[in-house]
Design a protein around this motif. Structure first.
Motif, PDB file in Angstrom:
ATOM      1  N   HIS A 133       0.826  -1.207   0.000  1.00 23.57           N
ATOM      2  CA  HIS A 133       0.000   0.000   0.000  1.00 23.57           C
ATOM      3  C   HIS A 133       0.863   1.261   0.000  1.00 23.57           C
ATOM      4  O   HIS A 133       0.490   2.258  -0.608  1.00 23.57           O
ATOM      5  CB  HIS A 133      -0.970  -0.021   1.180  1.00 23.57           C
ATOM      6  CG  HIS A 133      -2.116  -0.964   0.959  1.00 23.57           C
ATOM      7  ND1 HIS A 133      -3.161  -1.103   1.827  1.00 23.57           N
ATOM      8  CD2 HIS A 133      -2.377  -1.806  -0.070  1.00 23.57           C
ATOM      9  CE1 HIS A 133      -4.018  -1.992   1.349  1.00 23.57           C
ATOM     10  NE2 HIS A 133      -3.559  -2.445   0.209  1.00 23.57           N
ATOM     11  N   ASP A 134       2.012   1.195   0.638  1.00 26.62           N
ATOM     12  CA  ASP A 134       2.935   2.336   0.599  1.00 26.62           C
ATOM     13  C   ASP A 134       3.413   2.595  -0.816  1.00 26.62           C
ATOM     14  O   ASP A 134       3.588   3.738  -1.222  1.00 26.62           O
ATOM     15  CB  ASP A 134       4.174   2.058   1.458  1.00 26.62           C
ATOM     16  CG  ASP A 134       3.937   2.446   2.906  1.00 26.62           C
ATOM     17  OD1 ASP A 134       2.867   3.007   3.193  1.00 26.62           O
ATOM     18  OD2 ASP A 134       4.819   2.187   3.730  1.00 26.62           O
ATOM     19  N   LEU A 170       0.290  11.995   6.109  1.00 31.24           N
ATOM     20  CA  LEU A 170      -0.188  12.756   4.942  1.00 31.24           C
ATOM     21  C   LEU A 170      -0.341  14.238   5.279  1.00 31.24           C
ATOM     22  O   LEU A 170       0.018  15.102   4.482  1.00 31.24           O
ATOM     23  CB  LEU A 170      -1.555  12.254   4.475  1.00 31.24           C
ATOM     24  CG  LEU A 170      -1.675  10.853   3.898  1.00 31.24           C
ATOM     25  CD1 LEU A 170      -3.097  10.637   3.420  1.00 31.24           C
ATOM     26  CD2 LEU A 170      -0.693  10.648   2.767  1.00 31.24           C
ATOM     27  N   SER A 171      -0.923  14.502   6.463  1.00 35.59           N
ATOM     28  CA  SER A 171      -1.148  15.903   6.800  1.00 35.59           C
ATOM     29  C   SER A 171       0.099  16.532   7.429  1.00 35.59           C
ATOM     30  O   SER A 171       0.315  17.733   7.317  1.00 35.59           O
ATOM     31  CB  SER A 171      -2.365  16.057   7.720  1.00 35.59           C
ATOM     32  OG  SER A 171      -2.293  15.145   8.782  1.00 35.59           O
ATOM     33  N   VAL A 231       1.887   2.114  -3.609  1.00 34.24           N
ATOM     34  CA  VAL A 231       0.856   2.815  -4.374  1.00 34.24           C
ATOM     35  C   VAL A 231       0.861   4.282  -4.001  1.00 34.24           C
ATOM     36  O   VAL A 231       0.895   5.162  -4.838  1.00 34.24           O
ATOM     37  CB  VAL A 231      -0.546   2.255  -4.054  1.00 34.24           C
ATOM     38  CG1 VAL A 231      -1.610   3.101  -4.748  1.00 34.24           C
ATOM     39  CG2 VAL A 231      -0.646   0.817  -4.492  1.00 34.24           C
ATOM     40  N   VAL A 232       0.869   4.492  -2.713  1.00 31.00           N
ATOM     41  CA  VAL A 232       0.781   5.840  -2.180  1.00 31.00           C
ATOM     42  C   VAL A 232       1.939   6.716  -2.631  1.00 31.00           C
ATOM     43  O   VAL A 232       1.747   7.823  -3.099  1.00 31.00           O
ATOM     44  CB  VAL A 232       0.745   5.764  -0.646  1.00 31.00           C
ATOM     45  CG1 VAL A 232       1.059   7.104  -0.031  1.00 31.00           C
ATOM     46  CG2 VAL A 232      -0.620   5.287  -0.207  1.00 31.00           C
ATOM     47  N   ASP A 233       3.149   6.181  -2.493  1.00 30.28           N
ATOM     48  CA  ASP A 233       4.322   7.010  -2.761  1.00 30.28           C
ATOM     49  C   ASP A 233       4.681   7.049  -4.233  1.00 30.28           C
ATOM     50  O   ASP A 233       5.494   7.853  -4.632  1.00 30.28           O
ATOM     51  CB  ASP A 233       5.544   6.469  -1.997  1.00 30.28           C
ATOM     52  CG  ASP A 233       5.358   6.617  -0.516  1.00 30.28           C
ATOM     53  OD1 ASP A 233       4.533   7.442  -0.119  1.00 30.28           O
ATOM     54  OD2 ASP A 233       6.029   5.903   0.244  1.00 30.28           O
ATOM     55  N   GLU A 234       4.068   6.149  -5.039  1.00 27.84           N
ATOM     56  CA  GLU A 234       4.491   6.059  -6.421  1.00 27.84           C
ATOM     57  C   GLU A 234       6.000   5.864  -6.473  1.00 27.84           C
ATOM     58  O   GLU A 234       6.680   6.339  -7.371  1.00 27.84           O
ATOM     59  CB  GLU A 234       4.139   7.338  -7.191  1.00 27.84           C
ATOM     60  CG  GLU A 234       2.642   7.551  -7.359  1.00 27.84           C
ATOM     61  CD  GLU A 234       2.060   6.723  -8.491  1.00 27.84           C
ATOM     62  OE1 GLU A 234       2.613   6.773  -9.591  1.00 27.84           O
ATOM     63  OE2 GLU A 234       1.083   6.017  -8.259  1.00 27.84           O
ATOM     64  N   VAL A 288      -3.072  -2.538  -4.339  1.00 28.83           N
ATOM     65  CA  VAL A 288      -4.104  -2.270  -3.324  1.00 28.83           C
ATOM     66  C   VAL A 288      -4.817  -3.560  -2.945  1.00 28.83           C
ATOM     67  O   VAL A 288      -4.942  -3.900  -1.766  1.00 28.83           O
ATOM     68  CB  VAL A 288      -5.141  -1.234  -3.822  1.00 28.83           C
ATOM     69  CG1 VAL A 288      -6.291  -1.105  -2.824  1.00 28.83           C
ATOM     70  CG2 VAL A 288      -4.485   0.114  -4.038  1.00 28.83           C
ATOM     71  N   LEU A 289      -5.260  -4.309  -3.956  1.00 31.52           N
ATOM     72  CA  LEU A 289      -6.118  -5.461  -3.676  1.00 31.52           C
ATOM     73  C   LEU A 289      -5.332  -6.639  -3.109  1.00 31.52           C
ATOM     74  O   LEU A 289      -5.818  -7.341  -2.224  1.00 31.52           O
ATOM     75  CB  LEU A 289      -6.877  -5.864  -4.944  1.00 31.52           C
ATOM     76  CG  LEU A 289      -7.807  -4.760  -5.472  1.00 31.52           C
ATOM     77  CD1 LEU A 289      -8.464  -5.184  -6.769  1.00 31.52           C
ATOM     78  CD2 LEU A 289      -8.862  -4.384  -4.432  1.00 31.52           C
ATOM     79  N   VAL A 290      -4.120  -6.856  -3.591  1.00 36.16           N
ATOM     80  CA  VAL A 290      -3.319  -7.938  -3.024  1.00 36.16           C
ATOM     81  C   VAL A 290      -2.906  -7.561  -1.590  1.00 36.16           C
ATOM     82  O   VAL A 290      -2.865  -8.419  -0.709  1.00 36.16           O
ATOM     83  CB  VAL A 290      -2.094  -8.258  -3.907  1.00 36.16           C
ATOM     84  CG1 VAL A 290      -1.188  -9.276  -3.232  1.00 36.16           C
ATOM     85  CG2 VAL A 290      -2.557  -8.798  -5.261  1.00 36.16           C
ATOM     86  N   ASN A 325      -1.322  -0.348  -9.901  1.00 42.38           N
ATOM     87  CA  ASN A 325      -1.873   0.083  -8.625  1.00 42.38           C
ATOM     88  C   ASN A 325      -2.995  -0.828  -8.143  1.00 42.38           C
ATOM     89  O   ASN A 325      -3.110  -1.105  -6.952  1.00 42.38           O
ATOM     90  CB  ASN A 325      -2.416   1.512  -8.758  1.00 42.38           C
ATOM     91  CG  ASN A 325      -1.313   2.528  -8.622  1.00 42.38           C
ATOM     92  OD1 ASN A 325      -0.207   2.222  -8.170  1.00 42.38           O
ATOM     93  ND2 ASN A 325      -1.602   3.751  -9.020  1.00 42.38           N
ATOM     94  N   LYS A 326      -3.807  -1.260  -9.080  1.00 42.19           N
ATOM     95  CA  LYS A 326      -4.918  -2.144  -8.731  1.00 42.19           C
ATOM     96  C   LYS A 326      -4.417  -3.349  -7.951  1.00 42.19           C
ATOM     97  O   LYS A 326      -4.922  -3.689  -6.899  1.00 42.19           O
ATOM     98  CB  LYS A 326      -5.585  -2.688  -9.986  1.00 42.19           C
ATOM     99  CG  LYS A 326      -6.450  -1.743 -10.730  1.00 42.19           C
ATOM    100  CD  LYS A 326      -7.149  -2.524 -11.846  1.00 42.19           C
ATOM    101  CE  LYS A 326      -7.962  -1.575 -12.706  1.00 42.19           C
ATOM    102  NZ  LYS A 326      -8.881  -2.314 -13.581  1.00 42.19           N
ATOM    103  N   GLU A 374      -0.045   6.486   9.231  1.00 47.00           N
ATOM    104  CA  GLU A 374       0.175   6.767   7.810  1.00 47.00           C
ATOM    105  C   GLU A 374      -0.702   7.935   7.350  1.00 47.00           C
ATOM    106  O   GLU A 374      -0.276   8.757   6.546  1.00 47.00           O
ATOM    107  CB  GLU A 374      -0.122   5.514   6.971  1.00 47.00           C
ATOM    108  CG  GLU A 374       0.735   4.310   7.339  1.00 47.00           C
ATOM    109  CD  GLU A 374       1.851   4.059   6.320  1.00 47.00           C
ATOM    110  OE1 GLU A 374       2.245   4.992   5.612  1.00 47.00           O
ATOM    111  OE2 GLU A 374       2.317   2.897   6.274  1.00 47.00           O
ATOM    112  N   VAL A 375      -1.934   7.960   7.849  1.00 48.65           N
ATOM    113  CA  VAL A 375      -2.810   9.081   7.478  1.00 48.65           C
ATOM    114  C   VAL A 375      -2.277  10.375   8.093  1.00 48.65           C
ATOM    115  O   VAL A 375      -2.247  11.424   7.446  1.00 48.65           O
ATOM    116  CB  VAL A 375      -4.264   8.834   7.940  1.00 48.65           C
ATOM    117  CG1 VAL A 375      -5.139  10.039   7.603  1.00 48.65           C
ATOM    118  CG2 VAL A 375      -4.837   7.588   7.282  1.00 48.65           C
TER     119      VAL A 375
END
Lengths: 333, 333
Positions: free
Chosen positions: A92-93, A159-160, A95-98, A118-120, A114-115, A155-156
């Protein structure tokens, strides 16, 4: 680096001592990663789980269970659980960080998409959950579900907190607990819980994992500003270029003059970076002594980890874990 | 449409009957959605959880627990659990769909949204997990962790099954169980489990949720080809344009002549779609009678759901659930 005189590194000594159980963990991981219906799943995860890192987190669970005299088989389930949660988080990281690379290989989201990441990742979370349910221990489930919430919350929060100069050391610590320490402390705590040792020892195991994880992350953040690219696999200043507020910068912002604050606002908050900015950032970190202060913080957490584990009864694994606490800061010592 | 003569729709009758408990579920959701450290979390989830749909899944848990004479408070925990899992899945689906639309590097804004969706989804999964641990029922944990794995597996399977003409009805059913039916059946099964009714009734509740979820999804897929845009909010042929292999097309591919197969290969597998292709696809579906066959399948699953629930003892909620099974197919009947 600093500890090359130690013949066997502590994580290697642990891997050696626990090799039988680690083999069982690998077998269980391979078994549970499989999917009858979706062959893409092991394809995506094999890349991460098999190629694999040091298996540090599952080793912490096996080690603490062993140290506490556990004689059952569920330490293997819990070690696999911890590795699945870690792997899901990495997916998931990515995806988030590209992010383009992890451990020197292309990330799963570039190899697949990305799909799949996330799903795996979701599949691995679900599988980890099934594994821990099998242990039948509600207390273990409570600890690991709380850890999962702390990880996601951290992690959220990141983001902020990223790119926001109001981020202070307390917020940084909360983010670090989410990113790293929550899974370390859950991994060590459940080892004591399944062995049913007394509460004081369980608390000490939690404290050990928590402090070890924090030291580990602070060292990582420090090396970004003063590491040797060959040894760390990172270029100096990656975090600066990605506008990440890590501890050395947070300390420098807290001590900044008005002009210096304007520099951080431009480079970190606004992301307007020019030639020579990294050098100026490094000059400010040195000027305010924040690299040294950060180093001291890491040593402090390493010391807390060592003190915590040494409250447990004498045992060869206890000493390996104590060495491990020294080892995570060896690169900066 | 077809059932407008029923004064109160079955899901409204259920909502009415369960209004006290549904209020408790909403309070619990709001409480557990909050985050001490990351205020962004309720911001992201509020529009999904608060704005709220029909609360169909949590209602299934409350209804089945009520029908089974449950007198405790954990039905509320489990209903909130089910809603959190559903919301997390929606958040992760959003990321997936967005990334599919934009192959290149996402804009900063889109990246931010993707980040929030992945991580807040993870947070909701973790929170749902904490809620179910609080019930103290290992059997409930087992059911819901299995459902979570089936959901993720179904979503991954869909990635490889989409746009692949080898996808047959068995694979379609597996995908539908993952997308929809696994959470429906877990929601109904746990209602019986916490009420501790006998195994035959628990099995019937599972079968009801499973069949209801499958009927629900088949109707959705059918309406994509023959729905009224005003009533469904979808345009006819969206699935065709997105190259989704749903039941009407799978049946048409199975019956295709060589020329027809070439048409499906070009439009679905290769994605080379031209003016008039949707009309040709609709002609083939009608020609092979696959819309009618799909409709019959949906009615069959609806009937299975009704038969399953009617094996339970007489109860006003039982009849509402039976009406609900009729209602999900009312739009195509």
């Amino acid at each position: 680096m600093g500890l090359d005189h130690i013949a066997t590194k502590p994580h290697e000594a642990l891997a050696d001592h626990l090799s039988g159980k680690l083999g069982d963990v690998n077998t269980l991981i391979r078994e549970r990663m499989a999917s009858r219906h979706a062959p893409r799943i092991p394809e995506v995860t094999a890349h991460l789980v098999e190629a694999g890192g040091k298996r540090l987190r599952p080793m912490l669970t096996l080690a603490t269970a062993d140290l506490c005299g556990y004689g059952g088989a569920y330490d293997v389930h819990l070690a696999a659980t911890v590795e699945f949660i870690h792997t899901a988080t990495l997916l998931h990281d990515d995806v988030v960080d590209e992010s383009a690379q992890r451990r020197g290989r292309p990330t799963a989201n570039l190899l697949w998409d990305n799909k799949s990441s996330v799903l795996v990742g979701d599949y691995l979370f679900a599988r980890s959950f099934q594994l821990m349910v099998e242990t039948g221990s509600l207390r273990v489930l409570d600890i690991l579900s709380n850890a999962a919430a702390t990880i996601a919350e951290g992690e959220v929060l990141q983001l902020s907190a990223a790119r926001d100069l109001r981020t202070d050391e307390a917020i940084y610590l909360q983010v670090v607990r989410g990113k790293t320490a929550a899974l370390f402390s859950a991994a060590t705590e459940v080892g004591g819980v399944i062995a049913e040792v007394d509460e004081a020892h369980i608390k000490a195991l939690f404290d050990y994992g928590d402090a070890l994880g924090i030291a580990f992350q602070i060292v990582d953040d420090l090396l970004d500003y003063q590491g040797d690219a060959k040894a760390t696999g990172k270029n100096v200043g990656d975090d600066f270029r990605e506008r990440k507020l890590t501890l050395p910068v947070i300390k420098a912002v807290a001590a900044a003059s008005e002009t210096e604050r304007a520099f951080w606002e431009r480079t970190i908050e606004k992301g307007d970076q020019r030639d020579g900015d990294l050098e100026e950032a490094l000059r400010l970190l040195h000027h305010h002594g924040t690299l040294e202060a950060t180093r001291q913080d890491a040593l402090g957490w390493s010391g807390k980890a060592r003190d915590a584990i040494l409250t447990l009864p004498e045992h060869p694994v206890r000493d390996m874990l104590s060495d491990l606490a020294d080892y995570v800061v060896a690169r900066i010592n």
